[in-house]
Write a protein that holds these residues in place. Structure first.
Motif, PDB file in Angstrom:
ATOM      1  N   ARG A   1     -21.466 -17.550 -23.113  1.00 56.77           N
ATOM      2  CA  ARG A   1     -20.455 -18.582 -22.894  1.00 56.77           C
ATOM      3  C   ARG A   1     -21.029 -19.983 -23.132  1.00 56.77           C
ATOM      4  O   ARG A   1     -20.380 -20.825 -23.756  1.00 56.77           O
ATOM      5  CB  ARG A   1     -19.906 -18.471 -21.471  1.00 56.77           C
ATOM      6  CG  ARG A   1     -18.784 -19.436 -21.179  1.00 56.77           C
ATOM      7  CD  ARG A   1     -17.574 -19.154 -22.020  1.00 56.77           C
ATOM      8  NE  ARG A   1     -16.486 -19.996 -21.564  1.00 56.77           N
ATOM      9  CZ  ARG A   1     -15.424 -20.295 -22.278  1.00 56.77           C
ATOM     10  NH1 ARG A   1     -15.270 -19.778 -23.480  1.00 56.77           N
ATOM     11  NH2 ARG A   1     -14.488 -21.070 -21.802  1.00 56.77           N
ATOM     12  N   PHE A   2     -22.256 -20.226 -22.672  1.00 59.21           N
ATOM     13  CA  PHE A   2     -22.873 -21.528 -22.902  1.00 59.21           C
ATOM     14  C   PHE A   2     -23.108 -21.747 -24.397  1.00 59.21           C
ATOM     15  O   PHE A   2     -22.871 -22.834 -24.914  1.00 59.21           O
ATOM     16  CB  PHE A   2     -24.185 -21.665 -22.127  1.00 59.21           C
ATOM     17  CG  PHE A   2     -24.815 -23.019 -22.278  1.00 59.21           C
ATOM     18  CD1 PHE A   2     -24.170 -24.157 -21.816  1.00 59.21           C
ATOM     19  CD2 PHE A   2     -26.035 -23.155 -22.894  1.00 59.21           C
ATOM     20  CE1 PHE A   2     -24.742 -25.408 -21.963  1.00 59.21           C
ATOM     21  CE2 PHE A   2     -26.622 -24.406 -23.052  1.00 59.21           C
ATOM     22  CZ  PHE A   2     -25.972 -25.535 -22.582  1.00 59.21           C
ATOM     23  N   ALA A   3     -23.531 -20.699 -25.097  1.00 60.11           N
ATOM     24  CA  ALA A   3     -23.731 -20.801 -26.550  1.00 60.11           C
ATOM     25  C   ALA A   3     -22.419 -21.150 -27.246  1.00 60.11           C
ATOM     26  O   ALA A   3     -22.399 -21.971 -28.175  1.00 60.11           O
ATOM     27  CB  ALA A   3     -24.305 -19.507 -27.107  1.00 60.11           C
ATOM     28  N   SER A   4     -21.313 -20.564 -26.801  1.00 55.07           N
ATOM     29  CA  SER A   4     -20.026 -20.876 -27.435  1.00 55.07           C
ATOM     30  C   SER A   4     -19.615 -22.317 -27.157  1.00 55.07           C
ATOM     31  O   SER A   4     -19.015 -22.971 -28.014  1.00 55.07           O
ATOM     32  CB  SER A   4     -18.938 -19.890 -27.001  1.00 55.07           C
ATOM     33  OG  SER A   4     -18.663 -19.971 -25.633  1.00 55.07           O
ATOM     34  N   HIS A   5     -19.950 -22.854 -25.989  1.00 56.17           N
ATOM     35  CA  HIS A   5     -19.701 -24.275 -25.712  1.00 56.17           C
ATOM     36  C   HIS A   5     -20.514 -25.137 -26.679  1.00 56.17           C
ATOM     37  O   HIS A   5     -20.000 -26.088 -27.266  1.00 56.17           O
ATOM     38  CB  HIS A   5     -20.106 -24.639 -24.285  1.00 56.17           C
ATOM     39  CG  HIS A   5     -19.103 -24.281 -23.241  1.00 56.17           C
ATOM     40  ND1 HIS A   5     -17.895 -24.936 -23.095  1.00 56.17           N
ATOM     41  CD2 HIS A   5     -19.130 -23.345 -22.273  1.00 56.17           C
ATOM     42  CE1 HIS A   5     -17.228 -24.422 -22.082  1.00 56.17           C
ATOM     43  NE2 HIS A   5     -17.961 -23.445 -21.560  1.00 56.17           N
ATOM     44  N   MET A   6     -21.791 -24.810 -26.849  1.00 52.51           N
ATOM     45  CA  MET A   6     -22.676 -25.599 -27.704  1.00 52.51           C
ATOM     46  C   MET A   6     -22.281 -25.549 -29.182  1.00 52.51           C
ATOM     47  O   MET A   6     -22.496 -26.506 -29.924  1.00 52.51           O
ATOM     48  CB  MET A   6     -24.126 -25.144 -27.537  1.00 52.51           C
ATOM     49  CG  MET A   6     -24.699 -25.450 -26.159  1.00 52.51           C
ATOM     50  SD  MET A   6     -24.704 -27.209 -25.751  1.00 52.51           S
ATOM     51  CE  MET A   6     -26.019 -27.757 -26.818  1.00 52.51           C
ATOM     52  N   LYS A   7     -21.694 -24.448 -29.620  1.00 47.51           N
ATOM     53  CA  LYS A   7     -21.267 -24.302 -31.017  1.00 47.51           C
ATOM     54  C   LYS A   7     -19.906 -24.950 -31.284  1.00 47.51           C
ATOM     55  O   LYS A   7     -19.426 -24.936 -32.410  1.00 47.51           O
ATOM     56  CB  LYS A   7     -21.185 -22.825 -31.389  1.00 47.51           C
ATOM     57  CG  LYS A   7     -22.527 -22.145 -31.441  1.00 47.51           C
ATOM     58  CD  LYS A   7     -22.351 -20.668 -31.728  1.00 47.51           C
ATOM     59  CE  LYS A   7     -23.662 -19.923 -31.635  1.00 47.51           C
ATOM     60  NZ  LYS A   7     -23.465 -18.465 -31.749  1.00 47.51           N
ATOM     61  N   GLY A   8     -19.277 -25.495 -30.249  1.00 49.04           N
ATOM     62  CA  GLY A   8     -17.978 -26.136 -30.421  1.00 49.04           C
ATOM     63  C   GLY A   8     -16.826 -25.153 -30.495  1.00 49.04           C
ATOM     64  O   GLY A   8     -15.761 -25.476 -31.002  1.00 49.04           O
ATOM     65  N   GLN A   9     -17.009 -23.967 -29.955  1.00 53.83           N
ATOM     66  CA  GLN A   9     -15.975 -22.938 -30.012  1.00 53.83           C
ATOM     67  C   GLN A   9     -15.023 -22.964 -28.819  1.00 53.83           C
ATOM     68  O   GLN A   9     -14.081 -22.196 -28.775  1.00 53.83           O
ATOM     69  CB  GLN A   9     -16.627 -21.553 -30.109  1.00 53.83           C
ATOM     70  CG  GLN A   9     -17.440 -21.371 -31.364  1.00 53.83           C
ATOM     71  CD  GLN A   9     -18.248 -20.090 -31.360  1.00 53.83           C
ATOM     72  OE1 GLN A   9     -18.557 -19.534 -30.314  1.00 53.83           O
ATOM     73  NE2 GLN A   9     -18.592 -19.624 -32.554  1.00 53.83           N
ATOM     74  N   VAL A  10     -15.277 -23.849 -27.872  1.00 52.33           N
ATOM     75  CA  VAL A  10     -14.415 -23.974 -26.693  1.00 52.33           C
ATOM     76  C   VAL A  10     -13.651 -25.284 -26.826  1.00 52.33           C
ATOM     77  O   VAL A  10     -14.248 -26.360 -26.839  1.00 52.33           O
ATOM     78  CB  VAL A  10     -15.240 -23.946 -25.382  1.00 52.33           C
ATOM     79  CG1 VAL A  10     -14.330 -24.086 -24.175  1.00 52.33           C
ATOM     80  CG2 VAL A  10     -16.061 -22.668 -25.310  1.00 52.33           C
ATOM     81  N   LEU A  11     -12.355 -25.191 -26.958  1.00 52.23           N
ATOM     82  CA  LEU A  11     -11.505 -26.343 -27.245  1.00 52.23           C
ATOM     83  C   LEU A  11     -11.697 -27.484 -26.243  1.00 52.23           C
ATOM     84  O   LEU A  11     -11.812 -28.647 -26.631  1.00 52.23           O
ATOM     85  CB  LEU A  11     -10.040 -25.912 -27.278  1.00 52.23           C
ATOM     86  CG  LEU A  11      -9.041 -26.952 -27.717  1.00 52.23           C
ATOM     87  CD1 LEU A  11      -9.339 -27.421 -29.137  1.00 52.23           C
ATOM     88  CD2 LEU A  11      -7.631 -26.393 -27.642  1.00 52.23           C
ATOM     89  N   SER A  12     -11.784 -27.176 -24.960  1.00 51.65           N
ATOM     90  CA  SER A  12     -11.845 -28.233 -23.951  1.00 51.65           C
ATOM     91  C   SER A  12     -13.175 -28.982 -23.923  1.00 51.65           C
ATOM     92  O   SER A  12     -13.248 -30.080 -23.369  1.00 51.65           O
ATOM     93  CB  SER A  12     -11.540 -27.665 -22.568  1.00 51.65           C
ATOM     94  OG  SER A  12     -12.424 -26.627 -22.264  1.00 51.65           O
ATOM     95  N   THR A  13     -14.244 -28.425 -24.487  1.00 55.85           N
ATOM     96  CA  THR A  13     -15.533 -29.125 -24.497  1.00 55.85           C
ATOM     97  C   THR A  13     -16.030 -29.431 -25.902  1.00 55.85           C
ATOM     98  O   THR A  13     -17.098 -30.027 -26.066  1.00 55.85           O
ATOM     99  CB  THR A  13     -16.618 -28.299 -23.770  1.00 55.85           C
ATOM    100  OG1 THR A  13     -16.757 -27.048 -24.421  1.00 55.85           O
ATOM    101  CG2 THR A  13     -16.278 -28.120 -22.310  1.00 55.85           C
ATOM    102  N   LYS A  14     -15.264 -29.076 -26.897  1.00 60.74           N
ATOM    103  CA  LYS A  14     -15.663 -29.222 -28.298  1.00 60.74           C
ATOM    104  C   LYS A  14     -16.138 -30.631 -28.649  1.00 60.74           C
ATOM    105  O   LYS A  14     -17.148 -30.817 -29.317  1.00 60.74           O
ATOM    106  CB  LYS A  14     -14.479 -28.823 -29.175  1.00 60.74           C
ATOM    107  CG  LYS A  14     -14.753 -28.774 -30.629  1.00 60.74           C
ATOM    108  CD  LYS A  14     -13.505 -28.283 -31.339  1.00 60.74           C
ATOM    109  CE  LYS A  14     -13.769 -28.097 -32.802  1.00 60.74           C
ATOM    110  NZ  LYS A  14     -12.618 -27.505 -33.477  1.00 60.74           N
ATOM    111  N   ALA A  15     -15.441 -31.639 -28.165  1.00 54.04           N
ATOM    112  CA  ALA A  15     -15.747 -33.029 -28.512  1.00 54.04           C
ATOM    113  C   ALA A  15     -16.887 -33.617 -27.681  1.00 54.04           C
ATOM    114  O   ALA A  15     -17.291 -34.752 -27.909  1.00 54.04           O
ATOM    115  CB  ALA A  15     -14.500 -33.887 -28.324  1.00 54.04           C
TER     116      ALA A  15
END
Length: 81
Positions: free
Chosen positions: A28-42
């Motif tokens: 899940r943290f890796a997906s945040h870092m790759k910009g795959q989570v809409l709410s944290t992408k920016a």
């Protein structure tokens, strides 16, 4: 095992930050870092500030909801951040 986690956003925002829950914290943290989570992408890059391990998904979702509330944010700032 489920995890409730706290992210520090790129702008240093941990006051609000981001709170989530997952059974696989590394993925899940890796997906945040790759910009795959809409709410944290920016807000990348971000840091994993803290996490809490619990036994069930129900308890994780319950804690996530609590930490997103006003009193929950205050507790999270004092105990985890």
């Amino acid at each position: 095992m489920w995890y409730v986690y706290f992210l520090e956003l790129a702008n240093g925002d941990i006051y609000v930050g981001y709170v989530g829950s997952t059974p696989d914290l590394k993925r899940r943290f890796a997906s945040h870092m790759k910009g795959q989570v809409l709410s944290t992408k920016a807000h990348a890059p971000m840091k994993l500030r803290s996490y809490v391990a619990v036994e069930t998904e129900f308890r994780a979702r319950e804690l996530e909801r609590y930490f997103k509330s006003g009193s929950g944010k205050a507790v999270a700032r004092k105990r985890f951040l």
